[in-house]
Write a protein that holds these residues in place. Sequence first.
Motif, PDB file in Angstrom:
ATOM      1  N   GLU A   1       1.600   6.926  -6.569  1.00 39.00           N
ATOM      2  CA  GLU A   1       0.345   8.264  -6.817  1.00 39.00           C
ATOM      3  C   GLU A   1       0.784   9.524  -6.742  1.00 39.00           C
ATOM      4  N   VAL A   2       1.807   9.687  -5.426  1.00 39.03           N
ATOM      5  CA  VAL A   2       1.910  10.959  -5.234  1.00 39.03           C
ATOM      6  C   VAL A   2       3.093  11.401  -6.111  1.00 39.03           C
TER       7      VAL A   2
ATOM      8  N   LYS B   1       0.791   4.185  -2.868  1.00 37.53           N
ATOM      9  CA  LYS B   1       0.525   5.585  -2.407  1.00 37.53           C
ATOM     10  C   LYS B   1       1.833   6.620  -3.028  1.00 37.53           C
TER      11      LYS B   1
ATOM     12  N   GLN C   1       0.845  -1.267   0.169  1.00 39.24           N
ATOM     13  CA  GLN C   1      -0.046  -0.125  -0.102  1.00 39.24           C
ATOM     14  C   GLN C   1       1.145   0.992  -0.048  1.00 39.24           C
TER      15      GLN C   1
END
Length: 162
Positions: free
Chosen positions: A100-101, A97, A93
């Motif tokens: 995505e950032v 993330k 996870q």
Amino acid sequence: MSKIAGLLRRTFGVVRQHVGTDHLGNTYYFIPEQKSWTGRHIRAKRMVEAANPAEHEYMEGSIPMEWEAWIRGRRKEPPSIEELMVNESQREQIKLKAMEVEEKDLALQAKEYNEGLVATPARTVAKGHAAATVFGKEEFSEEPSSTANKFQPGSWMPTSKK
């Protein structure tokens, strides 16, 4: 029974207890504190038997962090399968993330470049590396160069120190 086990242990060598196996195939053992056949105390040890026993094949991540903490004595109990699964899903996870950032950051940078808020980075290309002996010099030519015809013995004089 412990006297017999101790006698067998001293006679036939080290007895190790299988503690667990990870998803990579590594097996983990605990060797309890014991006495050698000479009566010397041997302290308790924790060890791993690698799935790939060749030293040159070992890479970071060949042993999960939880098992490495147990091997090094930073935790008392070996990790459970449930704990390993939860930690692995949390790591996945975090990776998602982070991706995505990074994508959002790249999109924001591109938007700022297009709007003229931020100057685009200069795209300079330097041949070689700054630590190299030939950095910034012209490339070597195929033709030999020499100062044989121009050299005058004794023509060079060192400068005076001030």
